[in-house]
Design a protein around this motif. Structure first.
Motif, PDB file in Angstrom:
ATOM      1  N   GLU A 178      -2.632 -10.415   2.526  1.00  0.00           N
ATOM      2  CA  GLU A 178      -2.200  -9.298   1.675  1.00  0.00           C
ATOM      3  C   GLU A 178      -1.820  -8.065   2.503  1.00  0.00           C
ATOM      4  O   GLU A 178      -0.921  -7.310   2.122  1.00  0.00           O
ATOM      5  CB  GLU A 178      -3.293  -8.944   0.670  1.00  0.00           C
ATOM      6  CG  GLU A 178      -3.461  -9.951  -0.451  1.00  0.00           C
ATOM      7  CD  GLU A 178      -4.243 -11.190  -0.034  1.00  0.00           C
ATOM      8  OE1 GLU A 178      -4.293 -12.146  -0.826  1.00  0.00           O
ATOM      9  OE2 GLU A 178      -4.812 -11.192   1.093  1.00  0.00           O
TER      10      GLU A 178
ATOM     11  N   THR B  84      -9.546  -0.474   0.723  1.00  0.00           N
ATOM     12  CA  THR B  84     -10.885  -0.545   0.156  1.00  0.00           C
ATOM     13  C   THR B  84     -11.067   0.465  -0.972  1.00  0.00           C
ATOM     14  O   THR B  84     -11.678   0.170  -2.009  1.00  0.00           O
ATOM     15  CB  THR B  84     -11.932  -0.309   1.251  1.00  0.00           C
ATOM     16  OG1 THR B  84     -11.751  -1.285   2.286  1.00  0.00           O
ATOM     17  CG2 THR B  84     -13.345  -0.443   0.692  1.00  0.00           C
TER      18      THR B  84
ATOM     19  N   VAL C 194      -9.451  -0.842  -4.122  1.00  0.00           N
ATOM     20  CA  VAL C 194     -10.248  -1.921  -4.721  1.00  0.00           C
ATOM     21  C   VAL C 194     -11.445  -1.336  -5.468  1.00  0.00           C
ATOM     22  O   VAL C 194     -11.749  -1.746  -6.601  1.00  0.00           O
ATOM     23  CB  VAL C 194     -10.713  -2.912  -3.637  1.00  0.00           C
ATOM     24  CG1 VAL C 194     -11.746  -3.887  -4.199  1.00  0.00           C
ATOM     25  CG2 VAL C 194      -9.519  -3.679  -3.068  1.00  0.00           C
ATOM     26  N   ARG C 195     -12.106  -0.369  -4.861  1.00  0.00           N
ATOM     27  CA  ARG C 195     -13.254   0.271  -5.521  1.00  0.00           C
ATOM     28  C   ARG C 195     -12.842   0.929  -6.836  1.00  0.00           C
ATOM     29  O   ARG C 195     -13.541   0.824  -7.854  1.00  0.00           O
ATOM     30  CB  ARG C 195     -13.882   1.306  -4.592  1.00  0.00           C
ATOM     31  CG  ARG C 195     -14.675   0.722  -3.428  1.00  0.00           C
ATOM     32  CD  ARG C 195     -15.502   1.804  -2.753  1.00  0.00           C
ATOM     33  NE  ARG C 195     -16.356   1.238  -1.709  1.00  0.00           N
ATOM     34  CZ  ARG C 195     -16.229   1.497  -0.417  1.00  0.00           C
ATOM     35  NH1 ARG C 195     -15.284   2.320  -0.010  1.00  0.00           N
ATOM     36  NH2 ARG C 195     -17.036   0.953   0.463  1.00  0.00           N
TER      37      ARG C 195
ATOM     38  N   TYR D 250     -10.276   0.200  -8.728  1.00  0.00           N
ATOM     39  CA  TYR D 250      -9.908  -0.804  -9.724  1.00  0.00           C
ATOM     40  C   TYR D 250     -11.160  -1.414 -10.351  1.00  0.00           C
ATOM     41  O   TYR D 250     -11.248  -1.550 -11.593  1.00  0.00           O
ATOM     42  CB  TYR D 250      -9.069  -1.913  -9.089  1.00  0.00           C
ATOM     43  CG  TYR D 250      -8.569  -2.915 -10.103  1.00  0.00           C
ATOM     44  CD1 TYR D 250      -7.329  -2.760 -10.714  1.00  0.00           C
ATOM     45  CD2 TYR D 250      -9.370  -3.990 -10.499  1.00  0.00           C
ATOM     46  CE1 TYR D 250      -6.886  -3.659 -11.678  1.00  0.00           C
ATOM     47  CE2 TYR D 250      -8.944  -4.885 -11.474  1.00  0.00           C
ATOM     48  CZ  TYR D 250      -7.696  -4.714 -12.048  1.00  0.00           C
ATOM     49  OH  TYR D 250      -7.272  -5.603 -13.012  1.00  0.00           O
ATOM     50  N   LEU D 251     -12.134  -1.750  -9.534  1.00  0.00           N
ATOM     51  CA  LEU D 251     -13.350  -2.381 -10.059  1.00  0.00           C
ATOM     52  C   LEU D 251     -14.160  -1.407 -10.916  1.00  0.00           C
ATOM     53  O   LEU D 251     -14.793  -1.818 -11.899  1.00  0.00           O
ATOM     54  CB  LEU D 251     -14.194  -2.920  -8.914  1.00  0.00           C
ATOM     55  CG  LEU D 251     -13.599  -4.136  -8.184  1.00  0.00           C
ATOM     56  CD1 LEU D 251     -14.459  -4.503  -6.979  1.00  0.00           C
ATOM     57  CD2 LEU D 251     -13.463  -5.325  -9.125  1.00  0.00           C
TER      58      LEU D 251
ATOM     59  N   SER E  77      -9.902 -12.167  -8.420  1.00  0.00           N
ATOM     60  CA  SER E  77      -9.765 -11.335  -7.220  1.00  0.00           C
ATOM     61  C   SER E  77      -8.338 -10.874  -6.985  1.00  0.00           C
ATOM     62  O   SER E  77      -8.113  -9.849  -6.344  1.00  0.00           O
ATOM     63  CB  SER E  77     -10.271 -12.092  -5.989  1.00  0.00           C
ATOM     64  OG  SER E  77      -9.529 -13.277  -5.773  1.00  0.00           O
TER      65      SER E  77
ATOM     66  N   TYR F 157      -7.719  -7.059  -8.196  1.00  0.00           N
ATOM     67  CA  TYR F 157      -8.144  -5.912  -7.389  1.00  0.00           C
ATOM     68  C   TYR F 157      -7.605  -5.971  -5.964  1.00  0.00           C
ATOM     69  O   TYR F 157      -7.350  -4.925  -5.350  1.00  0.00           O
ATOM     70  CB  TYR F 157      -9.663  -5.722  -7.407  1.00  0.00           C
ATOM     71  CG  TYR F 157     -10.519  -6.920  -7.085  1.00  0.00           C
ATOM     72  CD1 TYR F 157     -10.814  -7.262  -5.771  1.00  0.00           C
ATOM     73  CD2 TYR F 157     -11.079  -7.692  -8.101  1.00  0.00           C
ATOM     74  CE1 TYR F 157     -11.627  -8.338  -5.474  1.00  0.00           C
ATOM     75  CE2 TYR F 157     -11.892  -8.763  -7.816  1.00  0.00           C
ATOM     76  CZ  TYR F 157     -12.161  -9.093  -6.508  1.00  0.00           C
ATOM     77  OH  TYR F 157     -12.974 -10.163  -6.211  1.00  0.00           O
ATOM     78  N   VAL F 158      -7.365  -7.155  -5.445  1.00  0.00           N
ATOM     79  CA  VAL F 158      -6.736  -7.247  -4.130  1.00  0.00           C
ATOM     80  C   VAL F 158      -5.297  -6.738  -4.207  1.00  0.00           C
ATOM     81  O   VAL F 158      -4.797  -6.093  -3.281  1.00  0.00           O
ATOM     82  CB  VAL F 158      -6.796  -8.695  -3.596  1.00  0.00           C
ATOM     83  CG1 VAL F 158      -5.906  -8.865  -2.373  1.00  0.00           C
ATOM     84  CG2 VAL F 158      -8.233  -9.063  -3.245  1.00  0.00           C
TER      85      VAL F 158
ATOM     86  N   GLY G 234      -5.318  -3.065  -3.799  1.00  0.00           N
ATOM     87  CA  GLY G 234      -5.448  -2.703  -2.387  1.00  0.00           C
ATOM     88  C   GLY G 234      -4.143  -2.880  -1.643  1.00  0.00           C
ATOM     89  O   GLY G 234      -3.753  -2.026  -0.840  1.00  0.00           O
ATOM     90  N   ARG G 235      -3.460  -3.970  -1.915  1.00  0.00           N
ATOM     91  CA  ARG G 235      -2.173  -4.235  -1.263  1.00  0.00           C
ATOM     92  C   ARG G 235      -1.154  -3.140  -1.589  1.00  0.00           C
ATOM     93  O   ARG G 235      -0.433  -2.662  -0.706  1.00  0.00           O
ATOM     94  CB  ARG G 235      -1.653  -5.600  -1.700  1.00  0.00           C
ATOM     95  CG  ARG G 235      -0.312  -5.991  -1.065  1.00  0.00           C
ATOM     96  CD  ARG G 235       0.075  -7.402  -1.458  1.00  0.00           C
ATOM     97  NE  ARG G 235       0.164  -7.553  -2.905  1.00  0.00           N
ATOM     98  CZ  ARG G 235       0.312  -8.724  -3.528  1.00  0.00           C
ATOM     99  NH1 ARG G 235       0.346  -9.853  -2.831  1.00  0.00           N
ATOM    100  NH2 ARG G 235       0.397  -8.782  -4.844  1.00  0.00           N
TER     101      ARG G 235
END
Length: 283
Positions: free
Chosen positions: A29, A237, A240-241, A243-244, A253, A256-257, A260-261
């Motif tokens: 990614e 990171t 991702v945080r 989004y979660l 996954s 949220y990945v 990050g991308r």
């Protein structure tokens, strides 16, 4: 588009006083994000695999082939580089597998041993048309093996380049690896003296801790290749945080990945544009 040689990207940038972004790949990614950033910015990029990244994936070939495939599929000009290989055999393997450049890092060795081993890598790389970057004077933060205030000496740098035949030189001018705050100062006068002392592009490692305006001044003083890793990892990171936190029930996954991308793609495009803003062609 086919792979672009690292040498071509660096020589063109150095000729016009422009900086080039060299960004570390951590996983597929990341590679996708960085190639996309180059497409968005309309600028070349160098994708880097470090020895640590290879160790994380358990082998060189899978992540190397994936990164090469992403680079080849991109419409941007993309080069692929091996970063911080302390094992010369890994550098030789990357040369064999089609990387446009490799960094052999013998900075922990004494000067004569660093020269001798680097020269062997350069000889193999020259036969394949591959650029070699080397390091003289440890960059801070690498395994804690760095004394504060260490700097690359211009005279020693000139001797090292002449004796090894390396095509790019990473120098210690005040930056430090793995910094999460952008507060580092670099010695701009030393950068200028190093640029005058050696006939090859200079590389700034540990750029994540250096503020934008200082990087721009560093490029104007003579830096060409600007390595960034931790700063972009933090963007990945953080996204991702976020989004979660907003989707606590998420289990796929990819969702949220992907966030990050996207964050890395946006920030990498901004950095590429920033580094290129110093070009004589753009004023």
């Amino acid at each position: 588009m086919t792979l672009t040689p690292t040498r071509t990207i660096l020589d063109e940038a150095r000729a016009v006083g422009r900086g080039v972004g060299a960004f570390n790949v951590v996983h597929l990614e990341t590679a996708e994000a960085l190639a996309g950033a180059a497409e968005d910015a309309g600028l070349p990029v160098i994708l880097q695999l470090s020895e640590n990244c290879v160790r994380y994936h358990g082998a060189f070939t899978p992540i190397a082939l994936a990164t090469l495939a992403v680079a080849e599929a991109s419409s941007a000009r993309v080069a692929v580089h091996l970063d911080h290989a302390e094992d010369p055999e890994l550098a030789l393997l990357a040369i064999e597998r089609g990387f446009g450049s490799v960094m052999y890092d013998g900075a922990k060795l004494d000067f004569d041993r660093n020269v001798a081993t680097t020269r062997l890598v350069v000889e193999r790389a020259n036969a394949a048309g591959v650029l070699v970057e080397a390091e003289l004077g440890e960059i801070g933060g690498k395994d804690g093996a760095h004394a504060p205030g260490v700097r690359t000496d211009p005279g020693e740098a000139a001797r090292f380049v002449a004796e090894t035949g390396v095509h790019a030189l990473a120098v210690a001018v005040g930056s430090s690896h793995a910094m999460t705050e952008r507060v580092a100062a670099i010695d701009l006068d030393l950068v200028a003296r190093l640029a005058a002392a050696v006939p090859v592009p200079l590389v700034l490692h540990g750029s994540s801790g250096v503020p934008d305006e200082t990087i721009v001044r560093g490029i104007r003083s003579g830096l060409t290749k600007i390595n960034v890793s931790t700063h972009l990892n933090a963007r990945f990171t953080g996204a991702v945080r976020e989004y979660l936190a907003a989707h606590p029930a998420a289990v796929d996954s990819r969702s949220y990945v992907a966030a990050g991308r996207a964050a890395v793609r946006s920030e990498a495009a901004r950095l590429l544009t920033l580094f290129a803003s110093t070009s004589k062609e753009t004023g």
